[in-house]
Enzyme design. Structure first.
Site, PDB file in Angstrom:
ATOM      1  N   LYS A 279       0.902  -1.289  -0.070  1.00  0.00           N
ATOM      2  CA  LYS A 279      -0.061  -0.052  -0.089  1.00  0.00           C
ATOM      3  C   LYS A 279       0.916   1.263  -0.063  1.00  0.00           C
ATOM      4  O   LYS A 279       2.075   1.262   0.648  1.00  0.00           O
ATOM      5  CB  LYS A 279      -0.878   0.064   1.348  1.00  0.00           C
ATOM      6  CG  LYS A 279      -1.800   1.036   1.380  1.00  0.00           C
ATOM      7  CD  LYS A 279      -2.629   0.995   2.607  1.00  0.00           C
ATOM      8  CE  LYS A 279      -3.808   2.120   2.525  1.00  0.00           C
ATOM      9  NZ  LYS A 279      -4.705   1.899   3.796  1.00  0.00           N
TER      10      LYS A 279
ATOM     11  N   SER B  17     -10.016   1.632   2.433  1.00  0.00           N
ATOM     12  CA  SER B  17      -8.518   2.455   1.677  1.00  0.00           C
ATOM     13  C   SER B  17      -7.579   1.726   1.021  1.00  0.00           C
ATOM     14  O   SER B  17      -7.092   2.017   0.157  1.00  0.00           O
ATOM     15  CB  SER B  17      -8.099   3.629   2.564  1.00  0.00           C
ATOM     16  OG  SER B  17      -7.235   2.857   3.685  1.00  0.00           O
TER      17      SER B  17
ATOM     18  N   SER C 276     -10.006  -0.819   6.804  1.00  0.00           N
ATOM     19  CA  SER C 276      -9.283  -0.530   5.518  1.00  0.00           C
ATOM     20  C   SER C 276      -8.711  -1.786   4.937  1.00  0.00           C
ATOM     21  O   SER C 276      -8.212  -1.796   3.789  1.00  0.00           O
ATOM     22  CB  SER C 276      -8.286   0.656   5.420  1.00  0.00           C
ATOM     23  OG  SER C 276      -9.100   1.768   5.357  1.00  0.00           O
TER      24      SER C 276
HETATM   25  N1  GLN Z   1     -13.081   3.735   5.678  1.00  0.00           N
HETATM   26  C1  GLN Z   1     -12.734   3.994   7.189  1.00  0.00           C
HETATM   27  C2  GLN Z   1     -12.298   5.453   7.153  1.00  0.00           C
HETATM   28  O1  GLN Z   1     -12.613   5.853   6.135  1.00  0.00           O
HETATM   29  C3  GLN Z   1     -11.356   3.197   7.617  1.00  0.00           C
HETATM   30  C4  GLN Z   1     -10.145   3.833   7.012  1.00  0.00           C
HETATM   31  C5  GLN Z   1      -9.164   3.125   7.390  1.00  0.00           C
HETATM   32  O2  GLN Z   1      -9.294   1.901   8.011  1.00  0.00           O
HETATM   33  N2  GLN Z   1      -7.917   3.427   6.961  1.00  0.00           N
HETATM   34  O3  GLN Z   1     -11.860   6.107   8.055  1.00  0.00           O
END
Ligand code: GLN
Length: 479
Positions: free
Chosen positions: A79, A154, A178
């Site tokens: 990532k 993400s 994410s």
């Molecule tokens: N989708 C969640 C957010 O927008 C989690 C993001 C993540 O785990 N980095 O915060």
């Protein structure tokens, strides 16, 4: 070699028996990326030269008759939030468009030592904020199962790279879901380790008390192999610990067995808002364990209802502090024209950071400011304790908790991007886990109209081994 049939174990066997060389394997993945990634856009950067150079080193080792480790020569993606020395690391943000990582994150150092081939950096929502990868400043990633749909986020690039056979494994980060949510939407396995099980050194921080790095892979065994390679205490991350040896848990059926395992199905996670088709597949997956002697009982995690609200205060507060460094001076592209220092800060941040990131910085700054701190931040911390206590209590009663990962299958591109609250709701089942700091795995448990559905297996702190065993039992039963 057929990439869709490969796993880490099979790749390792192939290399060891000289069925193919590490160079051939790497070339096959690079060719696949070249062919597919125009469509999918899982990658932001492909590191062709260093990947091939690493593969060559492994081939020389094999030619010398030396033993190779399980991950040696095995290609994966990272990532773009995790630093790989000498490689661009953008966090999906314009403000870091030119940033070259000056050192390796601890997980990268460990994986390099294990001999992996890094194919490149995977697309993600800007600074990991999002559930669809649509918040990347460098374009969307598409779901390999349906190009009109999101891969989740993400870590959407990570999940898509594995699902599209553009990598055998990937590293993602998980602050509120994410790793698990994109794994679920792309039909791969993803683990959010226990908070502290994996060093966060060299991963750009979003919410430091919630973030964990974890693996995504094609099956449970592969996921475990990568987890084993990255876990453990690191002097550079004071929150990291060595996983205490076997957790006080009772996989009472003996080695790998799930007989007598007690599974909790929290009623709050099977309520309104959950797609009926998803629910059916989750219940069927749990039934596979019951057929092997496990017991399932309904439990309650009563404070989960407040998890999203609590998460959006705590995470945003931490975001507002963590992202202060991206000001055009310490880090980031500086704005062109400015009269004074403050203007450099303001303009650089305005030009360099996207809407979702700015929204969260403002929200967090506000909840931490005097007069609001007690009403928001402090209150949220108290709720967080309640949520953690729910899990603690539940794990006195059951060994593992099983829930859906996401209330629906992959949604359409553009469907939720203009409605942040609806987007936030895609994480209702994953966010409580980060607030409690416990580990959870997402694994495929079937499809609805060709779209994958993920089962979430949650365990007590440092129960990754137990989670993997239960997941493997389900995986074999579903075959
Ligand atoms: N989708 C969640 C957010 O927008 C989690 C993001 C993540 O785990 N980095 O915060």
């Amino acid at each position: 070699m057929k990439l869709d049939e490969l796993t880490i174990i099979k790749a390792h066997e192939g290399l060891k028996t000289k069925h193919f060389s590490a160079t051939e394997l790497t070339q096959a993945y690079l060719a696949r990326i070249k062919k597919e990634d125009d469509k999918i856009h899982a990658y932001l950067t492909v590191t062709v030269e260093t990947a091939l150079a690493r593969a060559k080193e492994i081939d020389e080792k094999i030619a010398d008759g030396l033993e190779i480790g399980i991950l040696e020569g095995v290609p994966g993606s990272i990532k773009d939030l995790i630093l790989v020395e000498g490689v661009k690391c953008t966090a999906g943000s314009k403000i870091l468009a030119n940033y070259i990582a000056p050192y390796d994150a601890t997980v990268i150092r460990k994986l390099k030592k294990a001999g992996v081939v890094i194919l490149g950096k995977a697309n993600c929502d800007e600074f990991a904020m999002g559930s669809s990868t649509e918040n990347s400043a460098f374009g969307i990633t598409r779901n390999p199962y349906d190009l009109e749909r999101v891969p989740g986020g993400s870590s959407g690039g990570s999940a898509a790279s594995v699902a599209a056979d553009e990598a055998l494994w990937s590293l993602g980060t998980d602050t509120g879901g994410s790793i698990r949510q994109p794994a679920s939407l792309c039909g791969v396995v993803g683990l959010k380790p226990t908070y502290g099980a994996v060093s966060r050194y060299g991963a750009m921080a979003m919410g430091s008390s919630l973030d964990q790095i974890g693996p995504l892979a094609k099956n449970v065994e592969d996921c475990k192999i990568v987890f084993d390679a990255i876990k453990g205490k690191d002097a550079r991350d004071a929150t990291s610990v060595n996983n205490p040896t076997p957790p006080p848990l009772n996989l009472r059926g003996g080695a790998g067995g799930v007989k007598n395992l007690k599974i909790g199905a929290p009623k709050e996670y099977f309520a309104k808002g959950l797609d009926k088709g998803v629910e059916k597949l989750i219940r069927e997956a749990i039934a596979k364990l019951v057929a092997q002697g496990a017991r399932v009982e309904e439990i309650s995690l009563p404070h989960s209802a407040y998890a999203l609200a609590c998460y959006y205060i705590i995470m945003a507060s931490e975001v507002s502090a963590n992202l202060a460094r991206f000001d055009g001076i310490k880090y980031g592209v500086a704005a062109g024209e400015a009269q004074n220092l403050l203007e450099v800060y303001l303009k650089s941040r305005q030009q360099g950071l996207g809407n979702e990131v700015r929204r969260r910085i403002m929200l967090g700054t506000s909840s931490l400011s005097s007069g609001y701190y007690d009403a928001y931040y402090l209150r949220a911390q108290k709720v967080r304790t309640k949520i953690a206590e729910d899990f603690k209590k539940a794990f006195k009663q059951v060994d593992l908790i099983m829930t859906p990962v996401s209330p629906t299958t992959a949604f359409k591109l553009g469907e939720k991007i203009d409605d942040p609250v609806t987007m936030y709701l895609s994480d209702v089942y994953t966010v409580p886990v980060n607030l409690a700091g416990v580990p959870a795995l997402s694994m495929p448990c079937g499809k609805i109209d060709k779209l994958p559905v993920g089962l979430q297996i949650i365990g007590p702190h440092f129960s990754e081994e137990l989670i993997f065993s239960a997941a493997q039992a389900i995986e074999s039963a579903l075959k």
